[in-house]
Scaffold this active site. Structure first.
Site, PDB file in Angstrom:
ATOM      1  N   ARG A 118     -12.379  15.534   7.852  1.00  0.00           N
ATOM      2  CA  ARG A 118     -13.194  15.864   6.674  1.00  0.00           C
ATOM      3  C   ARG A 118     -14.614  16.198   7.108  1.00  0.00           C
ATOM      4  NH1 ARG A 118     -11.415  10.624   3.909  1.00  0.00           N
ATOM      5  NH2 ARG A 118      -9.359  11.127   3.067  1.00  0.00           N
ATOM      6  N   ASN A 125       0.885  -1.174   0.000  1.00  0.00           N
ATOM      7  CA  ASN A 125       0.000   0.000   0.000  1.00  0.00           C
ATOM      8  C   ASN A 125       0.917   1.217   0.000  1.00  0.00           C
ATOM      9  OD1 ASN A 125      -1.772   2.052   0.489  1.00  0.00           O
ATOM     10  ND2 ASN A 125      -2.715   1.124   2.295  1.00  0.00           N
ATOM     11  N   GLU A 180      -8.028  -5.217   5.275  1.00  0.00           N
ATOM     12  CA  GLU A 180      -7.905  -4.862   3.866  1.00  0.00           C
ATOM     13  C   GLU A 180      -6.733  -5.583   3.207  1.00  0.00           C
ATOM     14  OE1 GLU A 180      -9.195  -0.483   3.202  1.00  0.00           O
ATOM     15  OE2 GLU A 180      -8.728  -0.641   5.318  1.00  0.00           O
ATOM     16  N   HIS A 183     -12.848   2.763   0.163  1.00  0.00           N
ATOM     17  CA  HIS A 183     -12.796   1.702   1.183  1.00  0.00           C
ATOM     18  C   HIS A 183     -13.427   0.411   0.652  1.00  0.00           C
ATOM     19  CE1 HIS A 183     -13.094   5.134   4.373  1.00  0.00           C
ATOM     20  NE2 HIS A 183     -11.820   4.779   4.264  1.00  0.00           N
ATOM     21  N   ARG A 236      -2.491  -2.050  -3.556  1.00  0.00           N
ATOM     22  CA  ARG A 236      -3.716  -1.259  -3.358  1.00  0.00           C
ATOM     23  C   ARG A 236      -3.650  -0.051  -4.292  1.00  0.00           C
ATOM     24  NH1 ARG A 236      -5.008   3.206   1.035  1.00  0.00           N
ATOM     25  NH2 ARG A 236      -7.214   3.433   0.573  1.00  0.00           N
TER      26      ARG A 236
END
Ligand code: AMP
Length: 400
Positions: A243, A7, A387, A182, A93
């Site tokens: 955010r 990743n 993940e 995601h 990823r």
């Protein structure tokens, strides 16, 4: 077969080695501050649990970072591999696959070009992800590589869910639409949720609440994602660490005018200085601090946590309507897996669905556990996302 999962960010590179057949994690680690002063690598041999190693090493570029990772993995004392030939494939990823990639794919020159083509949709992430691909290609030229996209799982959304009500030309010319992110987590957790609830994946209505520093909700019906809260970018939807999530788009122009900023400046504030961090009056973006603040009577910590939970509950209600019902609700990621406080606050809103919280179960911490009572009309679980394992599974499925 061992799978190296990568990743890669612009200045960091996370990695894991997972045995695809046993699904055992063999090693994991992280290179940080690549291309900067003070770059360092953290490495853990998980096969023999030899503990964490930390080394400051100059890493002028990602090639150096990947070569340090490969040396650590094959190190005589603490390595988990005898040689690099024990890595059967690399799973990368990749954040944005645009509309082109609806599943994971084996990486070839054409795929690299297609990822570049959609890079303007994720300008901070896709180029960095591709640097990781290039670095691995240079050091392991014969090893197959797979791209696993954050957006792919959401590509099953129907038009009515992914189209914004804007002039169609923006979609036609620039592909402005909802993509969602995601995806590997929503895919992994929705499958686990159906399994633990004893339902067939293709006959189950699930709402997955991925609540981490970045947070999103998805509605998964009969094995397919039908809606998700993040949009063209990860800014839309839930209130997150920094955010804002959903807001009136006119606010951007309004604040830009008042504060003499550009639209890009305001969007940067919406991404980096908003969310629970802003609502808590700058106390923290971390729910451990916010919970502590809440319990000690800090009114802004309370506001941040309450607004966060309220937004999640609104999405659960909305996705229940989208699917005309819900069988299973799953909480995952840093907050969803660890904060019984937040889970309980969200579940308080779900009485109309016949959800009843099992307070004792909710307080427990386990990779998979039921937090609703056995007779709750809708089952609710906390499920640890993984993940990297999802990426390893996808990679193995394509190369075995
Ligand atoms: P993630 O992005 O999935 O790694 O989640 C990171 C976030 O999870 C942190 O910023 C915290 O807000 C939250 N978190 C992690 N551990 C805990 C905990 N024990 N209690 C409450 N929140 C936690």
């Amino acid at each position: 077969m061992n799978i190296l999962v990568i990743n890669c960010g612009s200045s960091s590179l996370k990695f894991q080695v997972i045995n695809a057949e046993s699904e055992k994690l063999l090693a994991k680690g992280l290179c940080e501050r690549i291309g900067m002063d003070g770059s360092c690598i953290t490495y853990e041999n998980k096969a023999d649990d030899t503990g964490k190693e930390f080394k400051e090493v100059p890493m002028p570029d990602h090639n150096k970072a990947v070569s340090l990772v490969l040396s650590a993995l094959t190190n005589e004392k603490t390595g988990v591999l005898k040689s690099l030939s024990e890595i059967g494939a690399v799973g990368h990823r990749i954040v944005h696959g645009g509309e082109k990639f609806t599943t994971s794919v084996i990486i070839n020159d054409e795929v690299v070009e297609a990822i570049k083509e959609v890079s303007d949709l994720a300008p901070l992430h896709n180029p960095a992800n591709l640097i990781g691909v290039d670095a691995c290609k240079a050091l392991m030229p014969g090893t197959p590589m797979v791209a696993v996209f954050d957006t792919a799982f959401h590509q099953t959304m129907p038009e009515k869910a992914y189209m914004y009500a804007l002039p169609l030309d923006y979609y036609r010319k620039y592909k402005v639409r909802r993509y969602g992110f995601h995806g590997t987590s929503h895919s992994f957790v929705s499958k686990e949720a159906a399994k633990v609830a004893g339902k067939a994946y293709d006959d189950c209505k699930t709402i997955v609440c991925h609540l981490g520093n970045g947070a999103s909700v998805s509605a998964v019906m009969n094995g397919k994602c039908v809606d998700t809260s993040m949009g063209l970018t990860p800014l839309e939807g839930l209130i997150m660490g920094t955010r804002s999530g959903d807001l009136d788009p006119a606010i951007i122009d309004f604040i830009a005018g008042k504060e003499n900023l550009t639209a890009a400046d305001v969007v940067s504030i919406l991404n980096k200085k908003s969310g629970v961090f802003a609502l808590s009056d700058g106390l923290s973006s971390d729910f451990r601090d916010l919970e502590e603040g809440y319990l000690s009577g800090n009114k802004y910590a309370k506001l941040a946590v309450d607004a966060f939970c309220y937004r999640v509950a609104k999405y659960i209600g909305s996705y229940t309507a989208s699917m005309n019902g819900v069988d299973v609700i799953a909480f995952t990621a840093g907050i969803g897996e660890n904060s019984s406080f937040v889970r309980a606050k969200i579940v308080e809103y779900l009485g109309y669905l016949g959800v009843t919280l099992d307070e004792e179960e909710n307080k427990k911490r386990a990779d998979v556990h039921r937090i609703a009572t056995a007779d709750s009309k809708v089952q609710v679980y906390s499920i640890a996302t993984n993940e990297e394992l999802a990426i390893a599974r996808e990679t193995y499925a394509l190369v075995k």
